[in-house]
Design an enzyme around this catalytic site. Structure first.
Site, PDB file in Angstrom:
ATOM      1  N   ASN A 112      32.058  42.162  33.753  1.00 34.06           N
ATOM      2  CA  ASN A 112      30.603  42.029  33.658  1.00 34.06           C
ATOM      3  C   ASN A 112      29.887  43.374  33.798  1.00 34.06           C
ATOM      4  OD1 ASN A 112      28.138  40.783  33.508  1.00 34.06           O
ATOM      5  ND2 ASN A 112      28.263  39.738  35.498  1.00 34.06           N
ATOM      6  N   HIS A 164      27.772  25.451  41.426  1.00 34.60           N
ATOM      7  CA  HIS A 164      26.722  26.098  42.231  1.00 34.60           C
ATOM      8  C   HIS A 164      25.433  25.295  42.262  1.00 34.60           C
ATOM      9  CE1 HIS A 164      28.657  30.188  40.955  1.00 34.60           C
ATOM     10  NE2 HIS A 164      29.473  29.426  41.635  1.00 34.60           N
ATOM     11  N   ARG A 190      28.521  24.723  46.154  1.00 31.81           N
ATOM     12  CA  ARG A 190      28.028  25.932  46.808  1.00 31.81           C
ATOM     13  C   ARG A 190      26.520  25.861  46.888  1.00 31.81           C
ATOM     14  NH1 ARG A 190      28.378  31.952  44.184  1.00 31.81           N
ATOM     15  NH2 ARG A 190      26.287  31.420  43.459  1.00 31.81           N
ATOM     16  N   TYR A 227      20.549  36.747  45.837  1.00 28.38           N
ATOM     17  CA  TYR A 227      21.787  36.459  45.122  1.00 28.38           C
ATOM     18  C   TYR A 227      21.957  34.947  44.907  1.00 28.38           C
ATOM     19  CZ  TYR A 227      26.368  35.193  43.912  1.00 28.38           C
ATOM     20  OH  TYR A 227      27.406  34.584  43.253  1.00 28.38           O
ATOM     21  N   ASP A 283      27.974  31.574  49.698  1.00 31.91           N
ATOM     22  CA  ASP A 283      28.460  32.905  49.316  1.00 31.91           C
ATOM     23  C   ASP A 283      27.530  33.980  49.883  1.00 31.91           C
ATOM     24  OD1 ASP A 283      29.528  35.112  48.083  1.00 31.91           O
ATOM     25  OD2 ASP A 283      29.330  34.360  46.032  1.00 31.91           O
ATOM     26  N   HIS A 307      28.172  37.135  49.479  1.00 33.77           N
ATOM     27  CA  HIS A 307      28.227  38.166  48.429  1.00 33.77           C
ATOM     28  C   HIS A 307      28.269  39.579  49.005  1.00 33.77           C
ATOM     29  CE1 HIS A 307      27.383  39.342  44.122  1.00 33.77           C
ATOM     30  NE2 HIS A 307      28.163  38.275  43.990  1.00 33.77           N
ATOM     31  N   GLU A 337      31.922  32.458  52.033  1.00 40.15           N
ATOM     32  CA  GLU A 337      32.548  33.349  51.045  1.00 40.15           C
ATOM     33  C   GLU A 337      32.097  34.795  51.168  1.00 40.15           C
ATOM     34  OE1 GLU A 337      32.125  31.780  47.115  1.00 40.15           O
ATOM     35  OE2 GLU A 337      32.129  33.761  46.187  1.00 40.15           O
ATOM     36  N   GLU A 357      36.911  38.386  45.405  1.00 40.59           N
ATOM     37  CA  GLU A 357      36.584  38.619  43.989  1.00 40.59           C
ATOM     38  C   GLU A 357      36.441  40.102  43.642  1.00 40.59           C
ATOM     39  OE1 GLU A 357      32.975  36.143  44.235  1.00 40.59           O
ATOM     40  OE2 GLU A 357      31.889  37.850  43.439  1.00 40.59           O
ATOM     41  N   ARG A 394      40.407  34.487  47.133  1.00 40.03           N
ATOM     42  CA  ARG A 394      39.701  34.107  45.894  1.00 40.03           C
ATOM     43  C   ARG A 394      39.543  35.291  44.934  1.00 40.03           C
ATOM     44  NH1 ARG A 394      35.643  31.692  45.033  1.00 40.03           N
ATOM     45  NH2 ARG A 394      34.228  33.237  44.265  1.00 40.03           N
ATOM     46  N   HIS A 432      38.348  33.001  41.623  1.00 44.23           N
ATOM     47  CA  HIS A 432      36.990  33.231  41.145  1.00 44.23           C
ATOM     48  C   HIS A 432      36.805  32.585  39.762  1.00 44.23           C
ATOM     49  CE1 HIS A 432      33.806  36.544  40.190  1.00 44.23           C
ATOM     50  NE2 HIS A 432      33.249  35.578  40.886  1.00 44.23           N
ATOM     51  N   ASP A 464      30.848  34.783  33.955  1.00 44.94           N
ATOM     52  CA  ASP A 464      31.027  36.086  33.312  1.00 44.94           C
ATOM     53  C   ASP A 464      32.482  36.425  33.015  1.00 44.94           C
ATOM     54  OD1 ASP A 464      29.923  36.894  36.439  1.00 44.94           O
ATOM     55  OD2 ASP A 464      31.947  37.498  35.868  1.00 44.94           O
ATOM     56  N   GLU A 473      36.491  27.309  41.680  1.00 46.77           N
ATOM     57  CA  GLU A 473      35.119  27.520  41.199  1.00 46.77           C
ATOM     58  C   GLU A 473      35.095  27.323  39.685  1.00 46.77           C
ATOM     59  OE1 GLU A 473      31.617  30.893  41.701  1.00 46.77           O
ATOM     60  OE2 GLU A 473      33.682  31.566  41.522  1.00 46.77           O
ATOM     61  N   TRP A 526      24.910  44.418  46.161  1.00 49.24           N
ATOM     62  CA  TRP A 526      24.363  43.274  45.453  1.00 49.24           C
ATOM     63  C   TRP A 526      25.198  42.036  45.772  1.00 49.24           C
ATOM     64  CZ3 TRP A 526      26.263  40.331  40.988  1.00 49.24           C
ATOM     65  CH2 TRP A 526      25.353  39.296  40.617  1.00 49.24           C
TER      66      TRP A 526
HETATM   67  C1  GCO Z   1      30.908  34.011  42.418  1.00 52.41           C
HETATM   68  C2  GCO Z   1      30.511  35.439  42.240  1.00 52.41           C
HETATM   69  C3  GCO Z   1      29.816  35.789  40.965  1.00 52.41           C
HETATM   70  C4  GCO Z   1      29.703  37.305  40.836  1.00 52.41           C
HETATM   71  C5  GCO Z   1      29.802  37.715  39.420  1.00 52.41           C
HETATM   72  C6  GCO Z   1      29.715  39.211  39.229  1.00 52.41           C
HETATM   73  O1  GCO Z   1      31.199  33.672  43.530  1.00 52.41           O
HETATM   74  O2  GCO Z   1      30.965  33.299  41.428  1.00 52.41           O
HETATM   75  O3  GCO Z   1      30.024  35.976  43.397  1.00 52.41           O
HETATM   76  O4  GCO Z   1      28.601  35.147  40.799  1.00 52.41           O
HETATM   77  O5  GCO Z   1      28.519  37.761  41.380  1.00 52.41           O
HETATM   78  O6  GCO Z   1      30.996  37.231  38.912  1.00 52.41           O
HETATM   79  O7  GCO Z   1      29.955  39.553  37.898  1.00 52.41           O
HETATM   80 MG    MG Z   2      31.169  35.093  45.055  1.00 53.23          MG
END
Ligand code: GCO
Ligand code: MG
Length: 403
Positions: free
Chosen positions: A37, A122, A147, A159, A211, A213, A237, A263, A284, A313, A317, A340, A403
């Protein structure tokens, strides 16, 4: 059998995907996914300029040897770009191997250990009620795990909630990063009440996860984990940045909430300390960013030894080939935890056909040989690459945050 051609296709049916086609002298071909991505063209270039020439004339049956050659044999190894390129090749080779044998990949990996892969999707919203509504809708669809993310009042973008539910997170936007403004203290205030609300309105039946993140520091993550303990989370997560492996000990010392991570890892060695020290409960990794199934099945085997389950994961994307790889592996390993999943838009499904499907809370694959995906190349060519960035985060004082 010999590899005669490696084609790299960049297409944007809703968002950018980098697809790899490996062709052979016997007419059999395989498809892999090498999408990273926001860095799609770097991977496409690595494949076209540096990796494809090494594959021509090789026996596609030798997946492990090809993997070792591309990982260790070329000296430069690891990192998101090279490990995504390697995954694209690896998936295409597993696809060919399955087609040649007339067997689905899960069968080559040892055969079914289950009938379906428990799946999660999600839910997000601007308010607790919006998140709750989304969860009710998804439960109607059959989901047993979901989620939950909510917008943080007083911030600009959060996020998992910046786009309305139903759309993929991080899909194609304007050609400059969208900048979110965010503060950990405000986030920490809103997440426990969200789960309090969800449990009091939805009860205990639905499994919920969240998550972070990688946005918290070790002590903040420990505080949040403790505050969330009463709400019986399936897992929490990615609490910390991927560099912070030893800091997971702090979280473990303070809570029994199940922790998932991975991830942003790129090899089994990234994941190793968290597994061998039993600092996480779910690994994951992204099969598309760790060199494919060849590496993922090794990680799964190491995790099994330490009673850690998998939760590969599965965002929008990465292309359906990687989602297919996820589910084929889920079907074959003993320590699968949860998967997921993404509902792909129609345009993506027209370009990339086949792939796993959702049924009553589970992801499933058909018995089609290989990974079970194919590509409409003429249609793919109509969707030109569009420059797109992931969003960025800055704190209220203007400084960069994860992020
Ligand atoms: C998830 C992830 C994604 C990522 C993304 C980045 O748990 O699915 O955190 O949303 O942010 O794949 O490219
Ligand atoms: Mg994630």
């Amino acid at each position: 059998m010999k590899i005669t051609n490696v084609k790299v296709l960049v297409t944007c049916p809703g968002r950018n995907y980098v697809l790899v086609k490996i062709e052979t002298d016997e007419g059999l071909y395989g498809w892999g996914d090498a999408t990273l991505n926001g860095r799609e063209l770097s991977v496409a270039s690595a494949l076209e300029n540096h990796i494809a020439p090494l594959l021509i004339g090789r026996d596609p049956d030798r997946i492990e040897d090809t993997w070792q050659m591309l990982f260790r044999g070329t000296y430069w190894r690891g990192g998101p770009v090279l490990m995504t390129a390697l995954a694209g090749v690896d998936l295409a080779l597993w696809d060919i191997k399955g087609k040649r044998a007339g067997l689905p990949v899960y069968s080559l990996l040892g055969g079914k250990t289950r009938e379906g892969a428990l799946a999660y999707s999600h839910c997000s919203g601007e308010s607790f009620e919006e998140v709750e509504d989304c969860i009710r809708e998804r439960m109607e669809q059959g989901f047993k795990v979901l989620r939950a993310q909510v917008a943080v009042p007083g911030t600009h973008g959060t996020y998992g909630t910046a786009v309305k539910r139903g759309e993929a997170v991080g899909s194609v936007r304007e050609a400059a990063p969208f900048v979110e403004q965010w503060e950990p203290s405000l986030y920490l205030k809103v997440v426990p009440p969200l789960f309090e609300h969800l449990r009091s309105t939805l009860g205990d039946e639905i499994a919920l996860l969240h998550d972070i993140h990688e946005r918290l520091n070790p002590v903040q993550a420990s505080q949040l984990a403790r505050a969330l303990e009463p709400y019986n989370l399936f897992f929490l997560e990615d609490p910390l940045r991927p560099e912070h492996k030893e800091s997971f000990r702090l979280i473990r010392q303070h809570t029994t909430i199940p922790i998932a991570m991975g991830e942003l890892f790129h090899t089994r060695w990234d994941a190793l300390p968290l597994i061998t020290e039993q600092l996480i409960d779910f690994i994951r990794c992204d099969i598309g960013h760790i060199g494919g199934l060849t590496e993922a099945r090794k990680i799964a085997a190491i995790a099994e030894t330490y009673n850690v389950q998998t939760a590969w994961h599965g965002p929008g994307d990465i292309a359906p080939m990687t989602h297919a790889a996820n589910v084929h592996l889920d079907m074959a390993i003993p320590n699968f935890g949860v998967q997921e999943m993404t509902f792909f838009p129609e345009a993506t499904q027209e370009v990339i056909t086949g792939g796993p499907y959702f049924e009553d809370g589970y992801m499933k694959v058909t018995d089609a040989p290989g990974l079970g995906t194919d590509v409409n190349e003429a249609l793919a060519a109509k969707y030109e690459y569009k420059s797109a960035y992931l969003p960025m985060v800055r704190r209220f004082d203007g400084s960069v945050h994860d992020w």
